[in-house]
Design a protein around this motif. Structure first.
Motif, PDB file in Angstrom:
ATOM      1  N   MET A  73      30.942  44.559  21.941  1.00 49.23           N
ATOM      2  CA  MET A  73      32.221  44.501  22.641  1.00 49.23           C
ATOM      3  C   MET A  73      33.215  43.615  21.902  1.00 49.23           C
ATOM      4  O   MET A  73      34.415  43.914  21.824  1.00 49.23           O
ATOM      5  N   ILE A  74      32.728  42.506  21.346  1.00 50.64           N
ATOM      6  CA  ILE A  74      33.604  41.618  20.580  1.00 50.64           C
ATOM      7  C   ILE A  74      34.069  42.311  19.307  1.00 50.64           C
ATOM      8  O   ILE A  74      35.264  42.290  18.959  1.00 50.64           O
ATOM      9  N   GLU A  75      33.139  42.948  18.605  1.00 44.23           N
ATOM     10  CA  GLU A  75      33.493  43.622  17.348  1.00 44.23           C
ATOM     11  C   GLU A  75      34.486  44.754  17.565  1.00 44.23           C
ATOM     12  O   GLU A  75      35.336  45.010  16.715  1.00 44.23           O
ATOM     13  N   ASP A  76      34.413  45.423  18.731  1.00 46.86           N
ATOM     14  CA  ASP A  76      35.314  46.541  19.030  1.00 46.86           C
ATOM     15  C   ASP A  76      36.597  46.111  19.743  1.00 46.86           C
ATOM     16  O   ASP A  76      37.443  46.950  20.060  1.00 46.86           O
ATOM     17  N   GLY A  77      36.730  44.811  20.019  1.00 48.79           N
ATOM     18  CA  GLY A  77      37.934  44.316  20.677  1.00 48.79           C
ATOM     19  C   GLY A  77      37.933  44.438  22.182  1.00 48.79           C
ATOM     20  O   GLY A  77      38.944  44.152  22.842  1.00 48.79           O
ATOM     21  N   ALA A  78      36.810  44.855  22.784  1.00 49.97           N
ATOM     22  CA  ALA A  78      36.730  44.959  24.246  1.00 49.97           C
ATOM     23  C   ALA A  78      36.618  43.590  24.898  1.00 49.97           C
ATOM     24  O   ALA A  78      36.958  43.429  26.071  1.00 49.97           O
ATOM     25  N   ILE A  79      36.129  42.613  24.161  1.00 51.19           N
ATOM     26  CA  ILE A  79      36.125  41.213  24.590  1.00 51.19           C
ATOM     27  C   ILE A  79      36.850  40.406  23.532  1.00 51.19           C
ATOM     28  O   ILE A  79      36.572  40.528  22.336  1.00 51.19           O
ATOM     29  N   ASP A  80      37.789  39.583  23.975  1.00 44.93           N
ATOM     30  CA  ASP A  80      38.469  38.630  23.098  1.00 44.93           C
ATOM     31  C   ASP A  80      37.903  37.245  23.418  1.00 44.93           C
ATOM     32  O   ASP A  80      38.159  36.704  24.502  1.00 44.93           O
ATOM     33  N   PRO A  81      37.118  36.644  22.531  1.00 43.69           N
ATOM     34  CA  PRO A  81      36.475  35.368  22.842  1.00 43.69           C
ATOM     35  C   PRO A  81      37.442  34.221  23.106  1.00 43.69           C
ATOM     36  O   PRO A  81      37.051  33.190  23.658  1.00 43.69           O
ATOM     37  N   THR A  82      38.713  34.404  22.740  1.00 46.36           N
ATOM     38  CA  THR A  82      39.697  33.337  22.938  1.00 46.36           C
ATOM     39  C   THR A  82      40.610  33.588  24.133  1.00 46.36           C
ATOM     40  O   THR A  82      41.495  32.773  24.417  1.00 46.36           O
ATOM     41  N   ALA A  83      40.421  34.703  24.838  1.00 54.67           N
ATOM     42  CA  ALA A  83      41.332  35.084  25.924  1.00 54.67           C
ATOM     43  C   ALA A  83      41.046  34.297  27.200  1.00 54.67           C
ATOM     44  O   ALA A  83      39.949  33.769  27.406  1.00 54.67           O
ATOM     45  N   THR A  84      42.065  34.262  28.069  1.00 52.53           N
ATOM     46  CA  THR A  84      41.971  33.590  29.369  1.00 52.53           C
ATOM     47  C   THR A  84      42.406  34.563  30.462  1.00 52.53           C
ATOM     48  O   THR A  84      43.443  35.225  30.325  1.00 52.53           O
ATOM     49  N   PRO A  85      41.651  34.686  31.556  1.00 51.17           N
ATOM     50  CA  PRO A  85      42.071  35.556  32.669  1.00 51.17           C
ATOM     51  C   PRO A  85      43.383  35.090  33.289  1.00 51.17           C
ATOM     52  O   PRO A  85      43.778  33.925  33.155  1.00 51.17           O
ATOM     53  N   ARG A  86      44.048  36.026  33.985  1.00 50.56           N
ATOM     54  CA  ARG A  86      45.311  35.713  34.668  1.00 50.56           C
ATOM     55  C   ARG A  86      45.175  36.006  36.156  1.00 50.56           C
ATOM     56  O   ARG A  86      44.530  36.979  36.551  1.00 50.56           O
ATOM     57  N   VAL A  87      45.811  35.171  36.980  1.00 52.94           N
ATOM     58  CA  VAL A  87      45.792  35.341  38.429  1.00 52.94           C
ATOM     59  C   VAL A  87      47.203  35.587  38.928  1.00 52.94           C
ATOM     60  O   VAL A  87      48.130  34.845  38.586  1.00 52.94           O
ATOM     61  N   GLU A  88      47.370  36.637  39.718  1.00 52.18           N
ATOM     62  CA  GLU A  88      48.641  36.898  40.396  1.00 52.18           C
ATOM     63  C   GLU A  88      48.387  36.797  41.897  1.00 52.18           C
ATOM     64  O   GLU A  88      47.611  37.574  42.453  1.00 52.18           O
ATOM     65  N   ARG A  89      49.002  35.810  42.540  1.00 50.15           N
ATOM     66  CA  ARG A  89      48.806  35.643  43.978  1.00 50.15           C
ATOM     67  C   ARG A  89      49.945  36.337  44.716  1.00 50.15           C
ATOM     68  O   ARG A  89      51.107  35.976  44.583  1.00 50.15           O
ATOM     69  N   HIS A  90      49.601  37.356  45.504  1.00 52.26           N
ATOM     70  CA  HIS A  90      50.594  38.137  46.230  1.00 52.26           C
ATOM     71  C   HIS A  90      50.979  37.465  47.539  1.00 52.26           C
ATOM     72  O   HIS A  90      52.093  37.631  48.038  1.00 52.26           O
ATOM     73  N   SER A  91      50.041  36.758  48.133  1.00 51.97           N
ATOM     74  CA  SER A  91      50.282  35.994  49.351  1.00 51.97           C
ATOM     75  C   SER A  91      49.148  34.984  49.452  1.00 51.97           C
ATOM     76  O   SER A  91      48.280  34.922  48.587  1.00 51.97           O
ATOM     77  N   THR A  92      49.137  34.204  50.518  1.00 55.13           N
ATOM     78  CA  THR A  92      48.069  33.221  50.683  1.00 55.13           C
ATOM     79  C   THR A  92      46.700  33.880  50.647  1.00 55.13           C
ATOM     80  O   THR A  92      45.753  33.356  50.046  1.00 55.13           O
ATOM     81  N   ALA A  93      46.592  35.055  51.256  1.00 55.34           N
ATOM     82  CA  ALA A  93      45.284  35.684  51.430  1.00 55.34           C
ATOM     83  C   ALA A  93      45.016  36.844  50.485  1.00 55.34           C
ATOM     84  O   ALA A  93      43.962  37.476  50.579  1.00 55.34           O
ATOM     85  N   VAL A  94      45.933  37.132  49.566  1.00 54.00           N
ATOM     86  CA  VAL A  94      45.765  38.291  48.684  1.00 54.00           C
ATOM     87  C   VAL A  94      46.077  37.882  47.247  1.00 54.00           C
ATOM     88  O   VAL A  94      47.131  37.298  46.978  1.00 54.00           O
ATOM     89  N   ALA A  95      45.166  38.188  46.346  1.00 56.15           N
ATOM     90  CA  ALA A  95      45.378  37.858  44.939  1.00 56.15           C
ATOM     91  C   ALA A  95      44.787  38.951  44.062  1.00 56.15           C
ATOM     92  O   ALA A  95      43.893  39.696  44.480  1.00 56.15           O
ATOM     93  N   SER A  96      45.307  39.050  42.848  1.00 55.44           N
ATOM     94  CA  SER A  96      44.763  39.948  41.834  1.00 55.44           C
ATOM     95  C   SER A  96      44.402  39.131  40.606  1.00 55.44           C
ATOM     96  O   SER A  96      45.127  38.205  40.224  1.00 55.44           O
ATOM     97  N   VAL A  97      43.284  39.467  39.998  1.00 57.61           N
ATOM     98  CA  VAL A  97      42.853  38.816  38.764  1.00 57.61           C
ATOM     99  C   VAL A  97      42.772  39.861  37.669  1.00 57.61           C
ATOM    100  O   VAL A  97      42.142  40.903  37.835  1.00 57.61           O
ATOM    101  N   ASP A  98      43.433  39.591  36.554  1.00 57.72           N
ATOM    102  CA  ASP A  98      43.340  40.419  35.362  1.00 57.72           C
ATOM    103  C   ASP A  98      42.468  39.676  34.363  1.00 57.72           C
ATOM    104  O   ASP A  98      42.814  38.585  33.913  1.00 57.72           O
ATOM    105  N   GLY A  99      41.318  40.270  34.030  1.00 57.98           N
ATOM    106  CA  GLY A  99      40.409  39.599  33.114  1.00 57.98           C
ATOM    107  C   GLY A  99      40.971  39.411  31.718  1.00 57.98           C
ATOM    108  O   GLY A  99      40.514  38.542  30.974  1.00 57.98           O
TER     109      GLY A  99
END
Length: 362
Positions: A57-83
């Motif tokens: 996965m790393i060799e094919d670019g499916a995993i970036d060992p230096t990447a950081t996930p992102r969080v988008e909070r839509h409201s107090t009780a609802v959030a989305s995480v992009d890996g």
């Protein structure tokens, strides 16, 4: 088979991840997750994944060992995480943190996740939520890829193993949380992958081919022969099929991830829906402990006659609570070391040599 001290395996795994270009703090975190799977007896999701899954996965670019996930909070009780193509073990931490924070404030929260790469042992995220006093539910697909599971009456590979997890905190009543972590197929695909590494034989109840036979050669299965049966097998597989279908839909709708028929990824790319509930909004700690105690007593004190088998891979001579085998295995492996098969040692040795990592393991 050799027994390896947990700290030694942790250090080696961290070094291997750093050799892929991962920063030290994140490498240590992912290594801890992989070793936590090993120490709970789930070696299919442990350090062997470095050789069977993550290197490619790393060799094919499916995993970036230096990447950081992102969080988008839509409201107090609802959030989305992009890996964000980060290691899935890091994404899992972000899921739990976002979900627990929301449930603490609102009582209940829902987190959708996409782009999770491989989230590892899904039960880990239920364990972490339970440690924070939260009930949790997780439904995870594979982003339209890693299709190994058929549906009743077919031998086509249509679904991934689409795992489901449920976590329930037990507070001071038990030494471990209740954690259900199950594939919606007869078995997790990783179990067969591990059998292929160790040249093992696949149990007959797990698979089917287009001729109605099963696949006993794990390597042949990995090369595409046959398919995993849905949970329940050929007797009641409609139940596992229904769970797999619902999981696929929840991951696609709430997680906004790819589903079967949208094969845009060459590697597993988990999406899913996680729900977190603060049980103290509904009951007291003492009442929760009493419920756990009552249910546990009923199961523990049931009759277990010798004539009734506990089934394949069931630990002990009676039913244990979900999470209990992992707890008992952890106590044993912490004291005596983690067993690694010759196949796993050989694979990790080769990876270490390729990456220029010297290790006291091999």
């Amino acid at each position: 088979m050799r027994r390896i001290p947990p700290q030694t395996l942790l250090d080696v795994t961290t070094d291997l991840l750093e050799a892929f270009g991962m920063p030290e703090p994140e490498a240590a975190s992912v290594a801890a997750s992989l070793v936590s799977a090993e120490i709970r007896g789930h070696n299919s999701h442990g350090v062997i994944r470095l050789t069977t899954t993550y290197e490619a996965m790393i060799e094919d670019g499916a995993i970036d060992p230096t990447a950081t996930p992102r969080v988008e909070r839509h409201s107090t009780a609802v959030a989305s995480v992009d890996g964000n193509r980060a290691f899935g073990q890091l994404t899992g931490e972000y899921i739990v943190d976002a979900g627990v924070d929301g449930a603490r404030e609102a009582g209940v929260s829902v987190v959708g996740v996409r782009g999770g790469a491989h989230l590892g042992r899904i039960g880990e995220w239920a364990e972490r939520a339970a440690a924070e006093g939260m009930v949790s539910f997780g439904f995870v697909n594979s982003g339209g890829t890693s299709r190994t599971v058929t549906v009743p009456g077919s031998a086509d590979r249509l679904f991934a193993t689409n795992p489901i997890t449920v976590g329930v905190p037990t507070f001071d009543e038990l030494e471990f949380p209740i954690v259900l972590d199950m594939a919606t197929s007869q078995v997790a695909h990783g179990k067969i992958t591990k059998l292929a590494v160790d040249e093992g034989t696949v149990p007959a109840e797990w698979t089917v081919t287009e001729t109605g036979e099963h696949v006993d050669d794990a390597v042949a299965f990995e090369e595409g022969k046959g398919a995993l049966l849905p949970l329940g097998g050929q007797t009641s597989g409609r139940k596992g099929y229904g769970l797999a279908l619902c999981t696929e839909l929840l991951a696609g709708i709430v997680g906004r991830g790819e589903v079967i028929g949208q094969d845009e990824n060459d590697h597993v790319n988990n999406a899913g829906m996680f729900v977190f509930v603060d049980p103290l909004q509904f009951s007291s700690r003492e009442d929760i402990e009493a419920v756990v105690r009552t249910v546990h007593d009923q199961i523990r004190n049931a009759d277990y006659p010798d004539a009734v088998e506990t089934g394949y891979a069931t630990k002990g001579d009676r039913a244990l609570l979900p999470g209990e085998p992992e707890h008992e295995t952890r106590l044993e492996y912490e004291a005596d070391g983690i067993p690694l098969t010759d196949g796993a040692i050989d694979a990790l040795t080769e990876l270490a040599e390729e990456r220029g990592v010297s290790t006291p393991l091999f």
